[in-house]
Design a protein around this motif. Structure first.
Motif, PDB file in Angstrom:
ATOM      1  N   GLN A  51     -10.112  15.959  -2.537  1.00  0.00           N
ATOM      2  CA  GLN A  51      -9.961  15.712  -4.194  1.00  0.00           C
ATOM      3  C   GLN A  51      -9.211  14.458  -4.999  1.00  0.00           C
ATOM      4  O   GLN A  51      -9.801  14.283  -6.317  1.00  0.00           O
ATOM      5  N   GLY A  52      -9.246  13.646  -4.181  1.00  0.00           N
ATOM      6  CA  GLY A  52      -8.707  12.606  -4.412  1.00  0.00           C
ATOM      7  C   GLY A  52      -8.369  11.630  -3.539  1.00  0.00           C
ATOM      8  O   GLY A  52      -7.553  11.354  -2.741  1.00  0.00           O
ATOM      9  N   ALA A  53      -8.883  10.103  -3.797  1.00  0.00           N
ATOM     10  CA  ALA A  53      -9.465   9.349  -2.419  1.00  0.00           C
ATOM     11  C   ALA A  53      -7.986   8.043  -2.613  1.00  0.00           C
ATOM     12  O   ALA A  53      -7.429   7.842  -1.406  1.00  0.00           O
ATOM     13  N   PHE A  54      -7.245   8.764  -3.686  1.00  0.00           N
ATOM     14  CA  PHE A  54      -6.331   7.913  -4.053  1.00  0.00           C
ATOM     15  C   PHE A  54      -5.133   8.433  -3.376  1.00  0.00           C
ATOM     16  O   PHE A  54      -4.041   8.023  -2.547  1.00  0.00           O
ATOM     17  N   TYR A  55      -4.838   9.494  -3.267  1.00  0.00           N
ATOM     18  CA  TYR A  55      -4.136  10.473  -3.062  1.00  0.00           C
ATOM     19  C   TYR A  55      -3.800  10.395  -1.190  1.00  0.00           C
ATOM     20  O   TYR A  55      -2.903  10.435  -0.904  1.00  0.00           O
ATOM     21  N   VAL A  56      -4.986  10.545  -1.011  1.00  0.00           N
ATOM     22  CA  VAL A  56      -5.505  10.278   0.584  1.00  0.00           C
ATOM     23  C   VAL A  56      -4.690   8.946   0.806  1.00  0.00           C
ATOM     24  O   VAL A  56      -4.047   8.789   2.132  1.00  0.00           O
ATOM     25  N   GLN A  57      -4.807   7.564  -0.004  1.00  0.00           N
ATOM     26  CA  GLN A  57      -4.524   6.127   0.980  1.00  0.00           C
ATOM     27  C   GLN A  57      -2.466   6.129   0.895  1.00  0.00           C
ATOM     28  O   GLN A  57      -2.185   5.733   0.981  1.00  0.00           O
ATOM     29  N   GLU A  58      -2.171   7.239  -0.775  1.00  0.00           N
ATOM     30  CA  GLU A  58      -1.133   7.421  -0.564  1.00  0.00           C
ATOM     31  C   GLU A  58      -0.542   7.689  -0.088  1.00  0.00           C
ATOM     32  O   GLU A  58       1.056   7.514   0.721  1.00  0.00           O
ATOM     33  N   GLN A  59      -0.907   8.581   0.820  1.00  0.00           N
ATOM     34  CA  GLN A  59      -0.494  10.055   1.527  1.00  0.00           C
ATOM     35  C   GLN A  59      -0.040   8.870   2.779  1.00  0.00           C
ATOM     36  O   GLN A  59       0.379   8.891   3.654  1.00  0.00           O
ATOM     37  N   VAL A  60      -1.079   8.631   3.964  1.00  0.00           N
ATOM     38  CA  VAL A  60      -1.338   7.594   4.557  1.00  0.00           C
ATOM     39  C   VAL A  60      -0.441   6.843   4.557  1.00  0.00           C
ATOM     40  O   VAL A  60       0.388   6.690   5.659  1.00  0.00           O
ATOM     41  N   ALA A  61      -0.909   5.877   3.095  1.00  0.00           N
ATOM     42  CA  ALA A  61       0.695   4.581   3.365  1.00  0.00           C
ATOM     43  C   ALA A  61       1.972   5.506   3.481  1.00  0.00           C
ATOM     44  O   ALA A  61       2.860   4.924   4.317  1.00  0.00           O
ATOM     45  N   GLU A  62       2.566   6.427   2.950  1.00  0.00           N
ATOM     46  CA  GLU A  62       3.930   6.967   2.952  1.00  0.00           C
ATOM     47  C   GLU A  62       4.084   7.176   4.431  1.00  0.00           C
ATOM     48  O   GLU A  62       5.046   7.051   5.062  1.00  0.00           O
ATOM     49  N   LEU A  63       3.275   8.262   5.482  1.00  0.00           N
ATOM     50  CA  LEU A  63       3.454   8.920   6.686  1.00  0.00           C
ATOM     51  C   LEU A  63       2.997   7.964   7.541  1.00  0.00           C
ATOM     52  O   LEU A  63       3.627   8.174   8.486  1.00  0.00           O
ATOM     53  N   LEU A  64       1.934   6.539   7.710  1.00  0.00           N
ATOM     54  CA  LEU A  64       2.139   6.051   9.010  1.00  0.00           C
ATOM     55  C   LEU A  64       2.953   4.833   8.246  1.00  0.00           C
ATOM     56  O   LEU A  64       2.974   4.031   9.078  1.00  0.00           O
ATOM     57  N   GLN A  65       3.628   4.510   7.236  1.00  0.00           N
ATOM     58  CA  GLN A  65       4.239   3.219   7.094  1.00  0.00           C
ATOM     59  C   GLN A  65       3.811   2.245   7.140  1.00  0.00           C
ATOM     60  O   GLN A  65       3.746   1.138   7.586  1.00  0.00           O
ATOM     61  N   MET A  66       2.603   1.905   5.748  1.00  0.00           N
ATOM     62  CA  MET A  66       1.960   0.941   6.231  1.00  0.00           C
ATOM     63  C   MET A  66       1.499   0.717   4.369  1.00  0.00           C
ATOM     64  O   MET A  66       1.734   1.577   3.754  1.00  0.00           O
ATOM     65  N   PRO A  67       0.902  -0.729   4.036  1.00  0.00           N
ATOM     66  CA  PRO A  67       0.931  -0.569   2.907  1.00  0.00           C
ATOM     67  C   PRO A  67      -0.591  -0.179   2.031  1.00  0.00           C
ATOM     68  O   PRO A  67      -1.156  -0.462   2.612  1.00  0.00           O
ATOM     69  N   THR A  68      -0.244   0.338   1.030  1.00  0.00           N
ATOM     70  CA  THR A  68      -1.661   0.660   0.967  1.00  0.00           C
ATOM     71  C   THR A  68      -2.859   0.062   0.580  1.00  0.00           C
ATOM     72  O   THR A  68      -3.912   0.240   1.010  1.00  0.00           O
ATOM     73  N   SER A  69      -2.319  -1.012   0.844  1.00  0.00           N
ATOM     74  CA  SER A  69      -3.674  -1.921   0.658  1.00  0.00           C
ATOM     75  C   SER A  69      -4.682  -2.223   1.428  1.00  0.00           C
ATOM     76  O   SER A  69      -5.208  -2.527   1.851  1.00  0.00           O
ATOM     77  N   ARG A  70      -3.618  -1.782   2.487  1.00  0.00           N
ATOM     78  CA  ARG A  70      -4.390  -2.418   3.856  1.00  0.00           C
ATOM     79  C   ARG A  70      -4.877  -0.727   4.663  1.00  0.00           C
ATOM     80  O   ARG A  70      -6.109  -0.314   5.771  1.00  0.00           O
ATOM     81  N   ILE A  71      -5.206   0.406   3.578  1.00  0.00           N
ATOM     82  CA  ILE A  71      -5.857   1.900   3.921  1.00  0.00           C
ATOM     83  C   ILE A  71      -7.360   1.459   2.478  1.00  0.00           C
ATOM     84  O   ILE A  71      -7.033   1.912   1.597  1.00  0.00           O
ATOM     85  N   VAL A  72      -8.310   1.873   3.110  1.00  0.00           N
ATOM     86  CA  VAL A  72      -9.337   1.570   2.480  1.00  0.00           C
ATOM     87  C   VAL A  72     -10.355   3.277   2.049  1.00  0.00           C
ATOM     88  O   VAL A  72     -10.462   3.570   3.372  1.00  0.00           O
ATOM     89  N   VAL A  73     -10.030   3.831   1.501  1.00  0.00           N
ATOM     90  CA  VAL A  73     -10.775   5.659   1.898  1.00  0.00           C
ATOM     91  C   VAL A  73     -12.052   5.534   0.531  1.00  0.00           C
ATOM     92  O   VAL A  73     -11.910   4.985   0.158  1.00  0.00           O
ATOM     93  N   THR A  74     -12.610   5.342   0.990  1.00  0.00           N
ATOM     94  CA  THR A  74     -13.648   6.373   0.706  1.00  0.00           C
ATOM     95  C   THR A  74     -14.298   8.154   0.715  1.00  0.00           C
ATOM     96  O   THR A  74     -14.442   8.453   2.037  1.00  0.00           O
ATOM     97  N   PRO A  75     -14.825   8.291  -0.548  1.00  0.00           N
ATOM     98  CA  PRO A  75     -15.237  10.004  -0.112  1.00  0.00           C
ATOM     99  C   PRO A  75     -15.901   9.950  -0.065  1.00  0.00           C
ATOM    100  O   PRO A  75     -16.688   9.674  -0.787  1.00  0.00           O
TER     101      PRO A  75
END
Lengths: 749, 88
Positions: free
Chosen positions: A233-257
């Protein structure tokens, strides 16, 4: 049926949806359609116990199986302390979120993920799961919220302390939070009442029931960028959650819904994405695809809370409510975060009350961590309060709609949680319901009854970003970042067309991922047509300003001399249509807008249902159903009607059949749609709708969120209808045939 | 500028049961500081690390603010601290 309709050219029409052909021909790309070169398949090993300590995990045999490329456990997840984070609308403890994805130390519910495997195909992955040896120390479990609150109950999270809006308790507990709303003098209010009704209700755990299971494909690239294709329901939420859980910068994560096959709140949290990411890295950067089975969806993703709710309300003989009190206990599942907060805010939302108190308890139990479900917590709460309201009206000898109208909230009245309502359309909704042919037509026949119930939802605005660019042929590309679940490509494009004064067909909307658009909150909280609608209104006006400047340049005239109206630019007798001007652009026109509007207003609905009850079998047959709702301005009335019908259908399932069934060991028994009984087309009549259009002053086109209100009234309306058909007040969901028969027998005794 | 602040029921132990108080402040943050000066402990309950605690929202005249403590109060208003609500 539409009650009122302001004058617009595009808004209020019913054009075809841009994604319609792809979806009905099967060409639309859903998550499970994603295939990448070298792709592996992942599966999850889940706990067979409701509550157990993990003593050891031995995956050596699984790793040795030919075709197995990687195994991960909770120890592969980065260690995260008790960090409280905002996740969209929700607040989460990231350590709990991490532990929910892959358990560490303890499993807290049947189906809790323990390990995951990536292999050459799904079958090898499933075989490998069977080779993983997990040694458990089984612990006492508790799946019932009341039992979890008793002294001596098994404690799920030893560090948990009760939070009271920032005030922390000091003893171990399963009660994660206590909420209180209180105003006026409750004792005085009840003393003034001539009639008081007090009842206790129970509702079962139910699932969102989206037709498409969770699915994600993830590539952890050699440059440490993460590419995720998923149903969300939210590509940016996936980006944020994965960033927090894997301790990565959000800018390294590209989510395509991808396209989404339903979410209803259940596809806001991540389940598979971080796990697939870890597997991808461990396999040497091969893409890993994970798709849940239906059994995994039911056992391992968030349902919504079961609940116990006590309601006490009092009224004078003249029909005026004098006091209301409620106590709500919501089962959060294994980690804190039930929707008891919204249950508390919404339980008396339709009523003007001066003396009121509501207490809510968020209680952890050994069930899957609850997730949002369409108007989270609202259906439970309103089932209780609207059943009591119906009983009060009956005892007072008043028509149930007249009683509601007499006590209905209006603009300026105070919500139970304190703030006052701005412009709302509840009274107009009640009046439309009372005037409707359904309500005016007498219902006759044995064991037939009519029930009504109100519904409420807060709605939301959230953040939205859009980009629009003008093509040489006059069409406008609209780039948006909101997952289209209920027709929002159309409803957003229509608002841009209205703003620009051009045909809807000239807007070409596309939903893109996190790398291609500014931030967007999830499609949830009934926000997208409202919030993204605000964004396209802004972008449309910016675009018109740019086009006006281009027209001025073309005519070599001052921009102030150029007028624009209804998509036509004029200056000193010259005229260019939007399309003509688009073909003459020397410099392309591309504009963006980002907004975070706050002017969303809450929504109200009123449902009317006629039922016939087979008193021997307990089967409830719905004879007629009408959903009436204040929808603000209906941008695309067909999709608004669809929201009302869909919400009512889900509410009917919640009311009559759906429930999680556990055995004595806390194992979920009905993890298929054969045993978890959702309504089909054979169970439902045509659901008639009445769109009451009271424009929301907080939106340029009067939009009000519509998606969540309609799931709120059905359970109460059906309970009231069953009572009027049989004389038995139902206090428990689902009102399945067995429960109806049992209750009828109870009443007869 | 004087505003009316409604004390959350669970925090009225700090106000000896008082439900509403008048506060002069230019922002929500200043409002919390003023509350804390009168009712010590209030800021610790409502805020953490210089922000409203996660899970707490502030409503100004019935409209939730996305700016939290930074929300300016440009006219006399009614302020509520309420649980943040999530939709689906």
């Amino acid at each position: 049926m539409t009650v009122t309709s302001p004058q617009y050219k595009v808004i209020g029409t019913r054009p075809l949806r841009p994604d319609g052909i792809d979806k009905v021909t099967g060409r639309a790309i859903y998550g499970a359609d994603v295939k990448l070169p070298g792709m592996l398949h992942g599966k999850v090993l889940r706990s067979p116990h409701a509550h157990a300590r993990i003593l050891s995990i031995d995956a050596s045999a699984a790793r040795a199986l030919p075709g197995v490329r990687a195994v991960v456990t909770g120890n592969d997840m980065p260690a995260i302390g008790d960090k409280i984070a905002d996740s969209g609308e929700s607040v989460v403890n990231l350590r709990y979120v991490s532990n929910n994805l892959l358990a560490r130390e303890k499993v807290l519910y049947y189906g809790h993920a323990v390990a995951a495997v990536a292999a050459d195909n799904v079958h090898i992955a499933e075989d490998a799961l069977r080779l993983i040896k997990v040694e458990y120390e089984v612990l006492p479990h508790v799946i019932d919220g009341r039992a979890a609150m008793t002294a001596g109950a098994p404690i799920l999270l030893p560090e948990l302390r009760t939070d009271e809006l920032g005030k922390q308790g000091d003893a171990p507990t399963n009660v994660a939070a206590h909420i209180r709303h209180q105003r006026g003098d409750l004792a005085q209010g009840f003393a003034e009442a001539d009639v008081i009704v007090e009842r206790t209700f129970h509702t079962a755990t139910v699932h969102q029931g989206y037709i498409e299971p969770q699915t994600a494909t993830v590539l952890w690239n050699e440059d440490d960028t993460l590419h995720i294709w998923c149903s969300t329901q939210g590509a940016f939420y996936v980006q944020e959650q994965v960033a927090e859980l894997l301790q990565m910068p959000t800018s390294r994560i590209v989510v395509t819904p991808t396209e989404i096959g339903g979410g209803f709140g259940g596809k806001i949290n991540v389940y598979l994405e971080p796990v697939a990411a870890l597997l991808s890295r461990k396999t040497g950067h091969r893409p890993v695809k994970m798709t849940m089975t239906r059994a995994e969806v039911l056992a391992g993703t968030g349902p919504t809370s079961g609940s116990y709710i006590r309601v006490k309300m009092g009224a004078r003989r003249d029909g005026a409510l004098t006091a209301a009190e409620a106590e709500l206990l919501y089962e959060a599942g294994a980690y804190p975060g039930s929707p008891v907060d919204s249950g508390c805010g919404g339980i008396f939302a339709p009523y003007k009350l001066e003396n009121v108190q509501v207490d809510g308890y968020d209680v952890v139990v050994n069930r899957p961590k609850s997730a949002a479900y369409r108007a989270p917590g609202g259906t439970n709460a309103i089932f209780a309060s609207e059943s009591v309201v119906d009983e009060l009206a009956e005892k007072l000898g008043l028509d149930p709609l007249a009683f509601r109208l007499q006590n209905a909230v209006r603009e300026g009245d105070r919500r139970v949680d304190g703030p006052v309502y701005n412009r709302i359309g509840y009274v107009e909704t009640l009046e439309a319901a009372r005037a409707h042919a359904h309500y005016q037509t007498p219902l006759t026949g044995k064991h037939r009854g009519r029930g009504v119930a109100a519904g409420f939802w807060f709605n939301w605005g959230g953040k939205s970003s859009v980009t629009a660019s003008v093509n040489a042929d006059g069409a406008v590309n609209l780039i948006e970042g909101s997952t289209d679940i209920g027709g929002s490509r159309a409803s957003i494009a229509m608002q841009l067309a209205e703003t620009l004064g051009i045909p809807y067909e000239d807007i070409r909307p596309q939903v893109v991922g996190t790398a291609s658009i500014g931030y967007n909150d999830a499609t949830g909280g009934s926000r997208t047509t409202f919030g993204a609608g605000w964004a396209v209104y802004e972008v449309g006006n910016k675009l018109l300003a740019e086009m006006r400047q281009r027209a001025a340049d073309y005519w070599d005239a001052p921009v102030e001399a150029v007028a624009v109206d209804n998509g036509i630019f004029t200056q000193n007798g010259d005229k260019l249509t939007f399309r003509e001007l688009a073909g003459k652009l020397d410099v392309p026109v591309t504009v963006s807008a980002s907004v975070h509007p706050q002017g969303y207003g809450p929504g109200f609905g009123l449902h009317i249902v006629d039922v016939e009850v087979d008193v021997e079998t307990g089967k409830v047959t719905i004879l007629r159903y009408t959903a009436v709702q204040d929808v603000g301005t209906a941008i695309h009335p067909s999709y608004v009607e669809g929201q009302l019908q869909g919400g009512a259908a889900q509410g009917v399932g919640w009311a009559l059949n759906e429930e999680y069934v556990y055995d004595e060991q806390g194992r979920l028994l009905n993890t298929s749609l054969l045993d978890y009984r959702m309504p089909t087309t054979l169970d439902l009549p045509m659901i008639d709708t009445v769109l009451v259009e009271v424009p929301n002053p907080g939106h340029p086109y009067g939009v009000r969120g519509v998606g969540e209100v309609p799931i709120v009234p059905p359970a109460a309306a059906l309970a009231n209808a069953i009572y009027h058909a049989t004389g038995a007040r139902m206090h428990e969901l689902p009102m399945s045939p067995a429960r109806v028969v049992a209750r009828l027998a109870e009443v007869e005794r | 500028m004087i505003h009316e602040v409604w004390i959350p029921p669970v925090h009225r132990d700090l106000t000896a049961g008082v439900e509403r108080v008048q506060v002069e402040a230019a922002t929500v943050g200043a409002t919390v500081a003023a509350l804390d000066a009168r009712f010590p402990g209030m800021a610790a309950r409502l805020t953490r690390d210089g922000k409203l605690r996660p899970g707490i929202a502030v409503a100004i005249d019935g409209v939730l603010s996305s700016r939290g403590l930074r929300q300016r109060l440009n006219a006399p208003c009614e302020i509520h601290f309420v649980p943040a609500i999530a939709g689906g």
